[in-house]
Design a protein around this motif. Structure first.
Motif, PDB file in Angstrom:
ATOM      1  N   ARG A  73       0.809  -1.225   0.000  1.00  0.00           N
ATOM      2  CA  ARG A  73       0.000   0.000   0.000  1.00  0.00           C
ATOM      3  C   ARG A  73       0.842   1.274   0.000  1.00  0.00           C
ATOM      4  NH1 ARG A  73      -0.001  -1.846   5.093  1.00  0.00           N
ATOM      5  NH2 ARG A  73       0.203  -0.276   6.733  1.00  0.00           N
ATOM      6  N   TRP A  74       2.148   1.178   0.184  1.00  0.00           N
ATOM      7  CA  TRP A  74       3.004   2.369   0.094  1.00  0.00           C
ATOM      8  C   TRP A  74       3.605   2.523  -1.308  1.00  0.00           C
ATOM      9  CZ3 TRP A  74       6.527   2.080   5.100  1.00  0.00           C
ATOM     10  CH2 TRP A  74       5.702   2.118   6.239  1.00  0.00           C
ATOM     11  N   LEU A  75       3.203   1.687  -2.217  1.00  0.00           N
ATOM     12  CA  LEU A  75       3.750   1.786  -3.580  1.00  0.00           C
ATOM     13  C   LEU A  75       2.900   2.747  -4.406  1.00  0.00           C
ATOM     14  CD1 LEU A  75       4.573  -1.977  -4.182  1.00  0.00           C
ATOM     15  CD2 LEU A  75       6.213  -0.096  -3.980  1.00  0.00           C
ATOM     16  N   PRO A  76       3.466   3.272  -5.490  1.00  0.00           N
ATOM     17  CA  PRO A  76       2.654   4.157  -6.328  1.00  0.00           C
ATOM     18  C   PRO A  76       1.452   3.392  -6.911  1.00  0.00           C
ATOM     19  CG  PRO A  76       4.783   3.681  -7.354  1.00  0.00           C
ATOM     20  CD  PRO A  76       4.838   3.135  -5.968  1.00  0.00           C
ATOM     21  N   GLU A  77       0.384   4.110  -7.223  1.00  0.00           N
ATOM     22  CA  GLU A  77      -0.848   3.478  -7.713  1.00  0.00           C
ATOM     23  C   GLU A  77      -0.589   2.459  -8.821  1.00  0.00           C
ATOM     24  OE1 GLU A  77      -3.756   3.276  -6.484  1.00  0.00           O
ATOM     25  OE2 GLU A  77      -3.052   4.556  -4.861  1.00  0.00           O
ATOM     26  N   GLY A  78       0.299   2.823  -9.742  1.00  0.00           N
ATOM     27  CA  GLY A  78       0.555   1.962 -10.898  1.00  0.00           C
ATOM     28  C   GLY A  78       1.240   0.648 -10.577  1.00  0.00           C
ATOM     29  N   LEU A  79       1.569   0.428  -9.326  1.00  0.00           N
ATOM     30  CA  LEU A  79       2.217  -0.852  -8.988  1.00  0.00           C
ATOM     31  C   LEU A  79       1.325  -1.740  -8.132  1.00  0.00           C
ATOM     32  CD1 LEU A  79       5.992  -0.329  -8.161  1.00  0.00           C
ATOM     33  CD2 LEU A  79       4.975  -1.571 -10.047  1.00  0.00           C
ATOM     34  N   LYS A  80       0.173  -1.206  -7.753  1.00  0.00           N
ATOM     35  CA  LYS A  80      -0.719  -1.975  -6.890  1.00  0.00           C
ATOM     36  C   LYS A  80      -1.826  -2.602  -7.739  1.00  0.00           C
ATOM     37  CE  LYS A  80      -1.231   1.712  -4.121  1.00  0.00           C
ATOM     38  NZ  LYS A  80      -1.500   2.598  -2.999  1.00  0.00           N
ATOM     39  N   GLU A  81      -2.329  -3.697  -7.321  1.00  0.00           N
ATOM     40  CA  GLU A  81      -3.471  -4.383  -7.951  1.00  0.00           C
ATOM     41  C   GLU A  81      -3.239  -4.762  -9.409  1.00  0.00           C
ATOM     42  OE1 GLU A  81      -6.992  -2.082  -6.998  1.00  0.00           O
ATOM     43  OE2 GLU A  81      -6.278  -2.084  -4.906  1.00  0.00           O
ATOM     44  N   ASP A  82      -2.891  -3.786 -10.249  1.00  0.00           N
ATOM     45  CA  ASP A  82      -2.692  -4.073 -11.672  1.00  0.00           C
ATOM     46  C   ASP A  82      -1.362  -3.431 -12.095  1.00  0.00           C
ATOM     47  OD1 ASP A  82      -2.958  -4.555 -14.348  1.00  0.00           O
ATOM     48  OD2 ASP A  82      -4.458  -2.977 -14.692  1.00  0.00           O
ATOM     49  N   PRO A  83      -0.220  -4.082 -11.738  1.00  0.00           N
ATOM     50  CA  PRO A  83       1.087  -3.434 -11.959  1.00  0.00           C
ATOM     51  C   PRO A  83       1.330  -3.064 -13.424  1.00  0.00           C
ATOM     52  CG  PRO A  83       1.312  -5.366 -10.554  1.00  0.00           C
ATOM     53  CD  PRO A  83      -0.087  -5.384 -11.080  1.00  0.00           C
ATOM     54  N   GLN A  84       1.730  -1.820 -13.616  1.00  0.00           N
ATOM     55  CA  GLN A  84       1.981  -1.301 -14.968  1.00  0.00           C
ATOM     56  C   GLN A  84       3.464  -1.358 -15.330  1.00  0.00           C
ATOM     57  OE1 GLN A  84      -0.679  -0.391 -17.014  1.00  0.00           O
ATOM     58  NE2 GLN A  84      -1.662  -1.430 -15.269  1.00  0.00           N
ATOM     59  N   ALA A  85       4.270  -1.914 -14.441  1.00  0.00           N
ATOM     60  CA  ALA A  85       5.691  -2.144 -14.742  1.00  0.00           C
ATOM     61  C   ALA A  85       5.998  -3.550 -14.236  1.00  0.00           C
ATOM     62  CB  ALA A  85       6.554  -1.112 -14.028  1.00  0.00           C
ATOM     63  N   LYS A  86       7.129  -4.104 -14.704  1.00  0.00           N
ATOM     64  CA  LYS A  86       7.449  -5.488 -14.322  1.00  0.00           C
ATOM     65  C   LYS A  86       7.927  -5.562 -12.874  1.00  0.00           C
ATOM     66  CE  LYS A  86       8.433  -7.707 -18.672  1.00  0.00           C
ATOM     67  NZ  LYS A  86       8.751  -6.972 -19.870  1.00  0.00           N
ATOM     68  N   VAL A  87       7.478  -6.599 -12.172  1.00  0.00           N
ATOM     69  CA  VAL A  87       7.868  -6.803 -10.775  1.00  0.00           C
ATOM     70  C   VAL A  87       8.358  -8.235 -10.583  1.00  0.00           C
ATOM     71  CG1 VAL A  87       7.054  -6.935  -8.379  1.00  0.00           C
ATOM     72  CG2 VAL A  87       6.145  -5.155  -9.903  1.00  0.00           C
ATOM     73  N   VAL A  88       9.627  -8.373 -10.179  1.00  0.00           N
ATOM     74  CA  VAL A  88      10.117  -9.681  -9.728  1.00  0.00           C
ATOM     75  C   VAL A  88       9.937  -9.683  -8.211  1.00  0.00           C
ATOM     76  CG1 VAL A  88      12.133 -11.199  -9.488  1.00  0.00           C
ATOM     77  CG2 VAL A  88      11.820  -9.846 -11.594  1.00  0.00           C
ATOM     78  N   TYR A  89       9.199 -10.656  -7.710  1.00  0.00           N
ATOM     79  CA  TYR A  89       9.011 -10.758  -6.255  1.00  0.00           C
ATOM     80  C   TYR A  89       9.662 -12.052  -5.777  1.00  0.00           C
ATOM     81  CZ  TYR A  89       7.033 -10.577  -1.607  1.00  0.00           C
ATOM     82  OH  TYR A  89       6.901 -10.514  -0.240  1.00  0.00           O
ATOM     83  N   VAL A  90      10.505 -11.956  -4.758  1.00  0.00           N
ATOM     84  CA  VAL A  90      11.118 -13.172  -4.197  1.00  0.00           C
ATOM     85  C   VAL A  90      10.593 -13.365  -2.781  1.00  0.00           C
ATOM     86  CG1 VAL A  90      13.241 -14.421  -3.648  1.00  0.00           C
ATOM     87  CG2 VAL A  90      13.219 -12.784  -5.548  1.00  0.00           C
ATOM     88  N   ALA A  91      10.011 -14.534  -2.538  1.00  0.00           N
ATOM     89  CA  ALA A  91       9.547 -14.890  -1.192  1.00  0.00           C
ATOM     90  C   ALA A  91      10.520 -15.916  -0.612  1.00  0.00           C
ATOM     91  CB  ALA A  91       8.150 -15.493  -1.266  1.00  0.00           C
ATOM     92  N   ARG A  92      10.695 -15.873   0.694  1.00  0.00           N
ATOM     93  CA  ARG A  92      11.561 -16.859   1.358  1.00  0.00           C
ATOM     94  C   ARG A  92      10.828 -17.380   2.586  1.00  0.00           C
ATOM     95  NH1 ARG A  92      17.708 -15.629   3.740  1.00  0.00           N
ATOM     96  NH2 ARG A  92      18.386 -17.805   3.775  1.00  0.00           N
ATOM     97  N   ASN A  93      11.040 -18.636   2.937  1.00  0.00           N
ATOM     98  CA  ASN A  93      10.305 -19.151   4.092  1.00  0.00           C
ATOM     99  C   ASN A  93      10.607 -18.258   5.299  1.00  0.00           C
ATOM    100  OD1 ASN A  93      11.955 -20.426   6.272  1.00  0.00           O
ATOM    101  ND2 ASN A  93      12.777 -21.640   4.576  1.00  0.00           N
TER     102      ASN A  93
END
Ligand code: A3P
Length: 320
Positions: A136-156
């Motif tokens: 929720r602290w990201l710009p509008e264009g990155l939330k819900e319907d990202p308008q730029a590419k996002v690599v997300y890495v999750a770790r246990n």
């Protein structure tokens, strides 16, 4: 820094409350100033931006190294004389001077920011940008319907917590927890800087099928690094030869990154780090180190919390 009134921090140890503050219901370090967070929220996206977005200590730097190498097609000369932590804007952070860290809060608050540096980047090459902030602290264009590419890495989260605890002992801009037990309680109470691992991870897991999102896990990257490199390259729209892919796998390995000054974050944090005990950002780089830290009781409590928070999400992470 004297801390600020916060309902979330009311129950935190005094030293934590002194080095963190609550912003919009999430705890953050005083280093991540309000100015930086607000600039991050209003960050102007470019359609060819590529983000690495993570909860802290989940493999950000590793993915960043792969992404940089993909962009320069494994041309290692690009990194000469440069440093990994200066190559990619870290949006919510002040832009640290080469000489070291800021000494006073006033200095941090008026420091140049990475958002300003990113705004000034040339438009001929896609920017690679890093952030840990909650969605929720990201710009509008990155939330819900990202308008730029996002690599997300999750770790246990067990290994993430252990890595985070050691990192806090290493740098001065995060609370210096007095023990693993203290950190554990703060982590499960969502009071560590960055907030809840669960909320962060699930917010991006929900977007995993979006065409602009590549959701990876640290454990999968460990199990098959080559596959991770291939997936990142394809996602970034790069068609690379097998030879280039092999060189990227090599130059993003834990061993390579630890031994090279330009890819080991220690060099950039030298003045900030407490290197007295031979600690390093490139600590272990393995899956399952949590077993050396969690007590039986902590493990039972964490498993219960994990079941409660992750039930029905469909996300299955490996813990060993
Ligand atoms: P450990 O503390 O468990 O060793 P981040 O970059 O998000 O801060 O994550 C840091 C963690 O990723 C550290 O974990 C670090 O050792 C690990 N790491 C960094 N580069 C890596 C690599 N090339 N391969 C595997 N792990 C890596």
């Amino acid at each position: 820094w004297t801390g600020e009134m916060s309902s979330l921090l009311a129950e935190a140890p005094a030293h934590v409350a002194k080095t963190c503050y609550e912003y919009d219901k999430t705890i953050t370090s005083f280093f991540f100033t309000k100015k930086c967070i607000e600039q991050t929220k209003n960050f102007k996206l470019r359609s060819d931006d590529v983000f690495i977005i993570t909860y802290p200590k989940t493999g950000t730097t590793w993915a960043q190294q792969i992404m940089m190498l993909v962009q320069v097609e494994a041309d290692l000369s690009f990194f000469e004389g440069k440093h990994i932590s200066k190559l990619v804007p870290f949006l919510e952070y002040p832009d640290l001077p080469d000489s070291g860290v800021y000494k006073t809060v006033a200095e941090i608050n008026t420091a140049p920011t990475w958002v300003e540096a990113a705004d000034a980047m040339p438009t001929d090459t896609p920017r690679i940008l890093k952030t840990h902030v909650v969605q929720r602290w990201l710009p509008e264009g990155l939330k819900e319907d990202p308008q730029a590419k996002v690599v997300y890495v999750a770790r246990n989260p067990k290994d993430t917590a252990v890595s985070y605890y050691h990192f806090c002992l290493l740098v001065t801009d995060l609370p210096n927890y007095t023990s693993w037990d203290e950190f554990f309680e703060e982590f499960i109470a969502d009071r560590v800087p960055g907030g809840s691992w669960f909320d962060h991870t699930l917010s991006w897991w929900k977007l995993r099928n979006h065409s602009n999102v590549l959701f990876l896990t640290y454990e999968d990257m460990k199990q098959d690094s080559r596959k991770a490199v291939v997936r990142i390259a394809e996602f970034m729209g790069k068609s690379l030869s097998d030879d280039i892919i092999d060189r990227i796998v090599d130059a993003s390995s834990f061993k390579f990154m630890k031994k090279n000054k330009s890819t080991n974050p220690d060099a950039a944090y030298e003045n900030e780090m407490d290197n007295k005990n031979n600690k390093s950002f490139m600590r272990k780089g393995v899956v399952g180190d949590w077993k050396n830290h969690f007590s039986e009781d902590q493990n039972r409590r964490f498993d219960e919390l994990y079941q409660e928070k992750m039930a029905g999400s469909g996300l299955e992470l490996r813990f060993e």
